[in-house]
Design a protein around this motif. Sequence first.
Motif, mmCIF file in Angstrom:
data_model
loop_
_atom_site.group_PDB
_atom_site.id
_atom_site.type_symbol
_atom_site.label_atom_id
_atom_site.label_comp_id
_atom_site.label_asym_id
_atom_site.label_seq_id
_atom_site.Cartn_x
_atom_site.Cartn_y
_atom_site.Cartn_z
ATOM 1 N N GLU A 67 0.813 -1.212 0.000
ATOM 2 C CA GLU A 67 0.000 0.000 0.000
ATOM 3 C C GLU A 67 0.852 1.269 0.000
ATOM 4 O O GLU A 67 0.378 2.338 -0.345
ATOM 5 C CB GLU A 67 -0.952 0.007 1.206
ATOM 6 C CG GLU A 67 -2.121 -0.948 1.083
ATOM 7 C CD GLU A 67 -1.773 -2.401 1.422
ATOM 8 O OE1 GLU A 67 -0.649 -2.657 1.924
ATOM 9 O OE2 GLU A 67 -2.623 -3.276 1.185
ATOM 10 N N ALA A 68 2.119 1.144 0.386
ATOM 11 C CA ALA A 68 3.014 2.305 0.389
ATOM 12 C C ALA A 68 3.694 2.509 -0.967
ATOM 13 O O ALA A 68 4.438 3.472 -1.142
ATOM 14 C CB ALA A 68 4.078 2.136 1.480
ATOM 15 N N SER A 69 3.440 1.627 -1.918
ATOM 16 C CA SER A 69 4.081 1.712 -3.228
ATOM 17 C C SER A 69 3.545 2.905 -4.014
ATOM 18 O O SER A 69 2.416 3.352 -3.805
ATOM 19 C CB SER A 69 3.837 0.421 -4.018
ATOM 20 O OG SER A 69 4.373 -0.684 -3.324
ATOM 21 N N LYS A 70 4.371 3.401 -4.935
ATOM 22 C CA LYS A 70 4.000 4.550 -5.783
ATOM 23 C C LYS A 70 4.574 4.329 -7.170
ATOM 24 O O LYS A 70 5.591 3.660 -7.335
ATOM 25 C CB LYS A 70 4.561 5.851 -5.212
ATOM 26 C CG LYS A 70 4.040 6.205 -3.844
ATOM 27 C CD LYS A 70 4.708 7.469 -3.341
ATOM 28 C CE LYS A 70 4.378 7.686 -1.910
ATOM 29 N NZ LYS A 70 3.443 8.606 -1.552
ATOM 30 N N ILE A 71 3.928 4.945 -8.160
ATOM 31 C CA ILE A 71 4.442 4.889 -9.527
ATOM 32 C C ILE A 71 4.148 6.202 -10.233
ATOM 33 O O ILE A 71 3.117 6.848 -9.980
ATOM 34 C CB ILE A 71 3.853 3.704 -10.329
ATOM 35 C CG1 ILE A 71 4.449 3.667 -11.731
ATOM 36 C CG2 ILE A 71 2.337 3.775 -10.365
ATOM 37 C CD1 ILE A 71 4.179 2.401 -12.492
ATOM 38 N N LYS A 72 5.058 6.589 -11.109
ATOM 39 C CA LYS A 72 4.870 7.777 -11.944
ATOM 40 C C LYS A 72 5.452 7.475 -13.317
ATOM 41 O O LYS A 72 6.593 7.034 -13.423
ATOM 42 C CB LYS A 72 5.569 8.979 -11.328
ATOM 43 C CG LYS A 72 5.316 10.260 -12.087
ATOM 44 C CD LYS A 72 5.882 11.455 -11.368
ATOM 45 C CE LYS A 72 5.521 12.717 -12.136
ATOM 46 N NZ LYS A 72 5.987 13.912 -11.438
ATOM 47 N N VAL A 73 4.655 7.711 -14.362
ATOM 48 C CA VAL A 73 5.078 7.451 -15.744
ATOM 49 C C VAL A 73 4.729 8.661 -16.600
ATOM 50 O O VAL A 73 3.650 9.240 -16.460
ATOM 51 C CB VAL A 73 4.378 6.196 -16.317
ATOM 52 C CG1 VAL A 73 4.735 5.983 -17.774
ATOM 53 C CG2 VAL A 73 4.723 4.957 -15.494
ATOM 54 N N THR A 74 5.652 9.039 -17.472
ATOM 55 C CA THR A 74 5.420 10.103 -18.453
ATOM 56 C C THR A 74 5.740 9.546 -19.825
ATOM 57 O O THR A 74 6.796 8.934 -20.011
ATOM 58 C CB THR A 74 6.324 11.323 -18.171
ATOM 59 O OG1 THR A 74 6.044 11.810 -16.861
ATOM 60 C CG2 THR A 74 6.090 12.423 -19.190
ATOM 61 N N LEU A 75 4.832 9.736 -20.777
ATOM 62 C CA LEU A 75 5.109 9.256 -22.135
ATOM 63 C C LEU A 75 4.916 10.353 -23.151
ATOM 64 O O LEU A 75 4.156 11.295 -22.935
ATOM 65 C CB LEU A 75 4.285 8.012 -22.481
ATOM 66 C CG LEU A 75 2.761 8.078 -22.565
ATOM 67 C CD1 LEU A 75 2.303 8.614 -23.898
ATOM 68 C CD2 LEU A 75 2.187 6.699 -22.352
ATOM 69 N N LYS A 76 5.638 10.228 -24.254
ATOM 70 C CA LYS A 76 5.526 11.164 -25.376
ATOM 71 C C LYS A 76 4.429 10.636 -26.301
ATOM 72 O O LYS A 76 4.561 9.551 -26.879
ATOM 73 C CB LYS A 76 6.849 11.258 -26.128
ATOM 74 C CG LYS A 76 8.023 11.652 -25.248
ATOM 75 C CD LYS A 76 8.196 13.142 -25.232
ATOM 76 C CE LYS A 76 9.184 13.594 -24.222
ATOM 77 N NZ LYS A 76 10.513 13.577 -24.372
ATOM 78 N N THR A 77 3.358 11.405 -26.431
ATOM 79 C CA THR A 77 2.216 10.940 -27.217
ATOM 80 C C THR A 77 2.559 10.769 -28.695
ATOM 81 O O THR A 77 1.971 9.926 -29.372
ATOM 82 C CB THR A 77 1.021 11.896 -27.055
ATOM 83 O OG1 THR A 77 1.437 13.231 -27.350
ATOM 84 C CG2 THR A 77 0.471 11.833 -25.645
ATOM 85 N N ALA A 78 3.524 11.538 -29.202
ATOM 86 C CA ALA A 78 3.907 11.411 -30.624
ATOM 87 C C ALA A 78 4.613 10.092 -30.916
ATOM 88 O O ALA A 78 4.816 9.751 -32.075
ATOM 89 C CB ALA A 78 4.797 12.576 -31.040
ATOM 90 N N SER A 79 4.952 9.325 -29.870
ATOM 91 C CA SER A 79 5.635 8.044 -30.086
ATOM 92 C C SER A 79 4.662 6.903 -30.335
ATOM 93 O O SER A 79 5.072 5.738 -30.413
ATOM 94 C CB SER A 79 6.535 7.709 -28.890
ATOM 95 O OG SER A 79 5.770 7.360 -27.753
ATOM 96 N N VAL A 80 3.369 7.223 -30.496
ATOM 97 C CA VAL A 80 2.367 6.183 -30.756
ATOM 98 C C VAL A 80 2.716 5.428 -32.029
ATOM 99 O O VAL A 80 3.143 6.014 -33.030
ATOM 100 C CB VAL A 80 0.944 6.779 -30.819
ATOM 101 C CG1 VAL A 80 0.762 7.702 -32.015
ATOM 102 C CG2 VAL A 80 -0.103 5.680 -30.803
#
Length: 191
Positions: A67-80
């Motif tokens: 429950e203490a875990s965390k995640i953060k992701v950022t992606l470049k939409t033009a890489s579709v």
Amino acid sequence: MLKKTFAALTLGAALFAGQAMAADFVIDKEGQHAFVNFKISHLGYSYIYGTFKDFDGTFSFDEKNPEASKIKVTLKTASVDTNHAERDKHIKSGDFLNVAKNPTATFESTAVKSTGQGTADVTGNLTLNGVTKPVVIKAKFVGQGDDPWGGYRAGFEGTTSIKLKDFDIQKDLGPASQEAELIISFEGVRS
């Protein structure tokens, strides 16, 4: 005296072991051990699959206290990439992802709730096409351990479905194509 010393060492070892369980990881995109994929019905006759090729992220994981875990992701939409250049161009347009105006999409967790052995609901804010909405990812812990290069890894997979109109994607592809399934699979290298 010996008793006090032993007690202090035992307590110190217990505290150190508890701290060692929580770890920060960097998602391994360099080694191509991470994927952000999607699936959407094409007119109700078949499915189109795609991926985002450029993204990065981090996560914190504690097997003893998920429950203490965390995640953060950022992606470049033009890489579709859907393996079809004209379709990819259309997906990047204002009809769908509007990448000129919204070059990134992000997910950041706000809560993790264990649902069973090695499974959890990861709630977080997904920002896509300039709109931020809460989503729940059904996550599964795949495994963790030493890798052959001297590092330590942990891996997960997860799925969620999003309604396109919730993220201001107005192009109507018919009743069978109102939702997209997101499939996320990644390994992280402990930092």
